[in-house]
Design an enzyme around this catalytic site. Structure first.
Site, PDB file in Angstrom:
ATOM      1  N   THR A 139     -28.063  24.902   0.574  1.00  0.00           N
ATOM      2  CA  THR A 139     -27.181  25.633  -0.330  1.00  0.00           C
ATOM      3  C   THR A 139     -27.799  25.651  -1.727  1.00  0.00           C
ATOM      4  OG1 THR A 139     -25.919  23.727  -1.137  1.00  0.00           O
ATOM      5  CG2 THR A 139     -25.220  24.688   0.965  1.00  0.00           C
ATOM      6  N   ASN A 143     -13.387  20.806   0.422  1.00  0.00           N
ATOM      7  CA  ASN A 143     -14.837  20.961   0.355  1.00  0.00           C
ATOM      8  C   ASN A 143     -15.399  20.830  -1.062  1.00  0.00           C
ATOM      9  OD1 ASN A 143     -17.541  22.015   1.406  1.00  0.00           O
ATOM     10  ND2 ASN A 143     -17.024  23.575  -0.104  1.00  0.00           N
ATOM     11  N   TYR A 176     -22.443   9.018  -5.702  1.00  0.00           N
ATOM     12  CA  TYR A 176     -22.114  10.004  -4.672  1.00  0.00           C
ATOM     13  C   TYR A 176     -21.767   9.317  -3.356  1.00  0.00           C
ATOM     14  CZ  TYR A 176     -22.646  14.091  -1.624  1.00  0.00           C
ATOM     15  OH  TYR A 176     -22.438  15.092  -0.702  1.00  0.00           O
ATOM     16  N   LYS A 219     -18.243   9.319  -1.108  1.00  0.00           N
ATOM     17  CA  LYS A 219     -18.152   9.837   0.253  1.00  0.00           C
ATOM     18  C   LYS A 219     -17.722   8.760   1.249  1.00  0.00           C
ATOM     19  CE  LYS A 219     -19.099  14.075  -0.772  1.00  0.00           C
ATOM     20  NZ  LYS A 219     -18.054  15.114  -0.664  1.00  0.00           N
TER      21      LYS A 219
END
Length: 278
Positions: free
Chosen positions: A206, A102, A171, A175
């Site tokens: 978050t 994670n 990013y 991914k």
């Protein structure tokens, strides 16, 4: 709902109060697993919270459920530290059955157009998001093969690992790479009874939302207004009308960690409230 009694899980990137890692770690414990939690520091969000103490608090939560828990500080992009982390978990619990990759980079200077993206920022994102998944998976996979009792590896990708978007090139590339890595490793470990799958969340509410908003929203807005506006715009793109919570992702992780997902491997499951439907 799922029986993880007797299982040992390692969850990386679990130090945030509102993070996906904490949600997954505590959900796996609720299902019966003993859990080792990791982050690059004990408290990775010291600037954002005063009462939350990071990894020690996650350990206390898990122990309050009657499960065993330890915390291990390590940089997942450093092979030596990863090896020491895995060795420490095995020495403490005797084994590892479940790995949840994670840990990820904080949004920052990488969220810019490609023409403005520096090599340093590109490398930083790939080092943690891709190399970190590789190193942790490799170390745990070696143990799982030797252990000979199967296991589960769950990698955190993203909806941007299925669809690229402007200012997310570094990013998104990382991914997409996680999904390809997941499929390759799934082929390699299937003969050993190890399932390897990925979760692709949409935007999750978050601590990272604040950091994303600070780089993607107009700089003349106060921080709280940046976050509020970014959240509003993001929620408008979700059919359910809200951002995901850590618990939404943790539910999928618990399923993939259980025997209910025994015949699933190499899949990348979107958890986005309908904002991405593939």
């Amino acid at each position: 709902m799922y029986n993880l009694n007797g299982k040992v899980a390692l969850v990386t990137g679990a130090g945030g109060k509102n993070g996906i890692g904490r949600a997954i770690a505590t959900r796996l414990a609720k299902e019966g697993a003993d859990v080792a939690v990791n982050d690059i520091t004990e408290h990775p969000y010291t600037a954002d919270q005063t009462e939350w103490q990071g990894l020690p608090d996650v350990v206390r939560e898990i122990e309050a459920m009657g499960r065993r828990a330890i915390s291990v500080v390590a940089d997942v992009s450093d092979a030596k530290q990863v090896g020491e982390m895995v060795d420490k978990v095995i020495a403490h619990f005797g084994k590892i059955d479940i790995l949840v990759n994670n840990a990820g980079t904080m949004a920052g200077k990488d969220r810019v157009p490609v023409v403005d993206l520096t090599e340093e920022d590109w490398d930083r994102v790939q080092r943690v998001n891709v190399k970190g998944v590789f190193l942790c998976s490799q170390a745990v996979a070696r143990h799982l093969v030797k252990q000979g009792t199967g296991g589960k590896i769950i990698n955190m990708s993203s909806v941007t690992g299925k669809r690229g978007s402007a200012r997310f090139a570094a990013y998104s590339a990382s991914k997409f790479a996680v999904i390809g890595f997941t499929q390759s490793l799934a082929h390699e470990l299937a003969p050993y009874g190890v399932n390897v799958n990925a979760i692709c969340p949409g935007l999750v509410d978050t601590e990272r939302v604040t950091h994303l908003a600070s780089v993607l929203m107009p700089g003349n807005l106060p921080a709280d207004e940046q976050r509020s506006e970014y959240t509003r715009q993001s929620e408008a793109a979700v059919p359910f009308g809200r951002l995901a919570e850590g618990a939404d992702v943790a539910k999928m992780a618990a399923f993939l960690a259980s025997d209910e997902a025994a015949y699933l491997t190499g899949v990348s499951i979107t958890v986005s409230g309908g904002s991405v439907m593939d």
